[in-house]
Structures are given as C-alpha cells and as structure tokens.
Write a protein that holds these residues in place. Sequence first.
Motif, short mmCIF file in Angstrom:
data_model
loop_
_atom_site.label_atom_id
_atom_site.label_comp_id
_atom_site.label_asym_id
_atom_site.label_seq_id
_atom_site.Cartn_x
_atom_site.Cartn_y
_atom_site.Cartn_z
N GLN A 140 -3.77 1.86 -3.30
CA GLN A 140 -3.20 0.58 -3.67
C GLN A 140 -2.18 0.70 -4.79
O GLN A 140 -1.37 -0.20 -4.98
CB GLN A 140 -4.32 -0.38 -4.12
CG GLN A 140 -5.22 -0.77 -2.98
CD GLN A 140 -6.29 -1.74 -3.44
OE1 GLN A 140 -6.75 -1.72 -4.57
NE2 GLN A 140 -6.70 -2.60 -2.52
N LYS B 10 -2.32 -3.56 5.83
CA LYS B 10 -3.50 -2.71 5.98
C LYS B 10 -3.51 -2.00 7.33
O LYS B 10 -3.83 -0.81 7.41
CB LYS B 10 -4.78 -3.54 5.84
CG LYS B 10 -5.03 -4.05 4.45
CD LYS B 10 -6.25 -4.96 4.45
CE LYS B 10 -6.36 -5.76 3.18
NZ LYS B 10 -7.45 -6.73 3.23
N LEU C 144 0.87 -1.17 0.00
CA LEU C 144 0.00 0.00 0.00
C LEU C 144 0.91 1.22 0.00
O LEU C 144 2.08 1.14 0.40
CB LEU C 144 -0.92 0.03 1.22
CG LEU C 144 -2.08 -0.97 1.21
CD1 LEU C 144 -2.80 -0.96 2.55
CD2 LEU C 144 -3.06 -0.68 0.08
#
Length: 107
Positions: A101, A85, A7
């Motif tokens: 993302q 996450k 991420l």
Amino acid sequence: MHDDFFLYLESPGDRPAYYKIADFLWGKAANIDSDGDSSHPDDTQWTEVSLILRSGNKQDQVHVDLVSVTPLVLKIRSPDSEITKRVAAYLQEVAGGVVSQQPPKLA
C-alpha cells in the motif's frame, strides 16, 4: 487524479500484454480506450498503461505508472478501489513481485 486509490507492485517480471488486463476486468468484447508504452500489442516489458472502459462510468478505468526502474516499481491507480485491488492481484499473479500500500523505500 487526487481521488484515486493506489497500490504498488515492486519487482515484477514480464507483465501480461496490456489488453489482457482489460480482458480480465471487463471481458474480451469490452470497448476500451488504451494508452501506454507497449512497443507492440503483445509486449510484456511495458511500464505504463491506461485503460478506460468506453461504455462504463468514470470509475471504470485503471492506470499503471512507472515509479522506479531499478528496482522496477509500478503504481496501480483507479478511482475504484476494487479495480485497483483486482489489477494489482492479477499483475502479481502473472508477473510476480510484491504488492504494497506504500511505495517502497528507494535508495
């Protein structure tokens, strides 16, 4: 690592001290191995950090890498998607910025 989940955090402000990320993930008593570019333990301007839980399995690690200085973009990666996450959400909560993302398009 080719099997990591990624991420990106774009334009964060001051980051939490690196050890606070480990505290958030594994608790204050966790035995960790760390590496990064903090100039002192409470540095909030770091741009790279690696944290590994010594008593954990191969999945219990996270790495934050510098992608761009202007704008500041950090890549958060781990073999565990949930750790990726959780760390991205924690950093965004503390430092602000935008989680995505895909890496932002840089000029």
